[in-house]
Design a protein around this motif. Structure first.
Motif, mmCIF file in Angstrom:
data_model
loop_
_atom_site.group_PDB
_atom_site.id
_atom_site.type_symbol
_atom_site.label_atom_id
_atom_site.label_comp_id
_atom_site.label_asym_id
_atom_site.label_seq_id
_atom_site.Cartn_x
_atom_site.Cartn_y
_atom_site.Cartn_z
ATOM 1 N N PRO A 302 0.834 -1.216 0.000
ATOM 2 C CA PRO A 302 0.000 0.000 0.000
ATOM 3 C C PRO A 302 0.865 1.261 0.000
ATOM 4 O O PRO A 302 2.046 1.229 0.372
ATOM 5 C CB PRO A 302 -0.802 -0.121 1.308
ATOM 6 C CG PRO A 302 -0.771 -1.580 1.643
ATOM 7 C CD PRO A 302 0.540 -2.086 1.142
ATOM 8 N N ASP A 303 0.270 2.357 -0.395
ATOM 9 C CA ASP A 303 0.985 3.633 -0.435
ATOM 10 C C ASP A 303 1.587 3.954 0.925
ATOM 11 O O ASP A 303 0.952 3.769 1.975
ATOM 12 C CB ASP A 303 0.032 4.765 -0.845
ATOM 13 C CG ASP A 303 -0.419 4.627 -2.293
ATOM 14 O OD1 ASP A 303 0.262 3.893 -3.036
ATOM 15 O OD2 ASP A 303 -1.446 5.221 -2.665
ATOM 16 N N GLY A 304 2.814 4.453 0.897
ATOM 17 C CA GLY A 304 3.490 4.831 2.119
ATOM 18 C C GLY A 304 4.277 3.712 2.766
ATOM 19 O O GLY A 304 4.968 3.925 3.760
ATOM 20 N N ILE A 305 4.167 2.507 2.234
ATOM 21 C CA ILE A 305 4.894 1.363 2.789
ATOM 22 C C ILE A 305 5.876 0.852 1.742
ATOM 23 O O ILE A 305 5.536 0.699 0.566
ATOM 24 C CB ILE A 305 3.927 0.234 3.199
ATOM 25 C CG1 ILE A 305 2.960 0.727 4.274
ATOM 26 C CG2 ILE A 305 4.699 -0.990 3.710
ATOM 27 C CD1 ILE A 305 1.929 -0.300 4.694
#
Length: 334
Positions: A302-305
């Motif tokens: 997911p975004d940010g990971i």
């Protein structure tokens, strides 16, 4: 000084022979002794190998004449080597054929009683690590705890009733025993039967599970059950050798417990990993399984990971079964 003390001190400074080197001689020795003094069950063979000092000495002497399969000076060693003795890892047909030949010579032990329990000891390093990394206060609140030891009723009717049918692979140990005992001799018919018993696991949005992958998965599910009649396991191994894409590693590998085992492998049809079914090179029992990365690849997140990168050779799942037995009560160990 009595004879047993002399025997223990004889060559006490000699290095302990490697498990792989012992495998062929040990299998031949147990077969020979069984033929002279009455046939033994697989579990009796295992107990006898551990407790009989005289047998250990005889096996050790025999091992001096067997070509060692791997160099164990490095505990991480699992490189190619010359296979000798009763092991033949040149092809699935050769390796699994030898296993089937051995199992067909074993007497079928009595089926466990419905009130008995199945004891398993399975090493799972990843699960153990995750458990130990949890804070102590969190572990105390968990409804379960990590342990390599587990017990389940042979005829686990309560677990069967709890199953919501979402796990189409679930069978009680008793059901699995009966499924295995009734399998046909013909490999093609056997695989067709198991695909029927363990339906395809592909979801509505995923690609359909191809026949060969389905067959390999169904066999692996059944092999995880204990006990299975040795003659049924012989039929299973012969059928496994006929599945498309199945290979055998040409050397013994180290499992999660450090033992040397046979690896029967098949690449997943989708993805960059392979499944490995592990087999004990002494009595050809199921010894565990693992998933191994075959090509370095990145797993999206997911975004940010940060995405996860799996390197070729990484082991994603690694379970080693080091003991299995039928016992009379939960908590009892053999």
């Amino acid at each position: 000084m009595d004879e047993m003390t002399q025997l223990r001190e004889l060559r006490a400074d000699a290095p302990v022979p490697d498990r792989a080197a012992l495998a062929p001689g040990r299998a031949r020795l147990t077969d020979t002794i069984a033929g002279r003094g009455g046939r033994r069950t697989l579990r009796q063979r295992a107990d006898w190998r551990i407790t009989s000092l005289g047998a250990v000495v005889a096996i050790t002497a025999a091992a001096l004449f067997v070509t060692q399969i791997v160099d164990t000076s490095d505990p991480r060693q699992s490189g190619p080597a010359t296979v000798a003795g009763d092991l033949d890892l040149s092809s699935p047909a050769a390796a699994l054929g030898r296993a089937a030949d051995f199992l067909e010579r074993q007497e079928v032990p009595p089926e466990p009683r419905s009130d008995q329990w199945i004891y398993l000891r399975e090493v799972n390093p990843d699960q153990e690590k995750q458990w130990k990394e949890l804070p102590a206060e969190v572990r105390k609140k968990m409804p379960w705890s990590y342990s390599p030891d587990s017990w389940v009723r042979y005829d686990d009717k309560e677990k069967e009733a709890e199953n919501d049918e979402s796990d189409t692979d679930y069978r009680t140990a008793r059901e699995s025993y009966q499924i295995a005992a009734d399998l046909p001799e013909d490999p093609e018919a056997l695989l067709a039967k198991l695909r029927e018993v363990f339906p395809t696991g592909s979801g509505p949005d995923g690609p359909p599970e191809a026949e060969d992958e389905h067959s390999f998965r169904a066999l692996s599910v059944l092999l995880q059950s204990y006990p299975l009649p040795p003659d049924a396991m012989a039929r299973i191994y012969r059928a496994m050798a006929t599945i498309g894409g199945v290979e055998v590693t040409d050397h013994l590998i180290r499992d999660a417990s450090g033992r040397q085992v046979i690896a029967v492998t098949r690449d997943y049809d989708q993805g960059d990993t392979r499944r490995e079914i592990l087999i004990d090179p002494v009595d050809y029992s199921y010894a565990g399984d693992r998933d191994v990365v075959t090509r370095t690849h990145e797993v999206s997140a997911p975004d940010g990971i940060e995405p996860t990168v799996h390197q070729r050779g990484d082991i994603l799942m690694n379970i080693a079964r080091t003991r299995a037995a039928v016992v009379d009560a939960k908590g009892q160990k053999p």
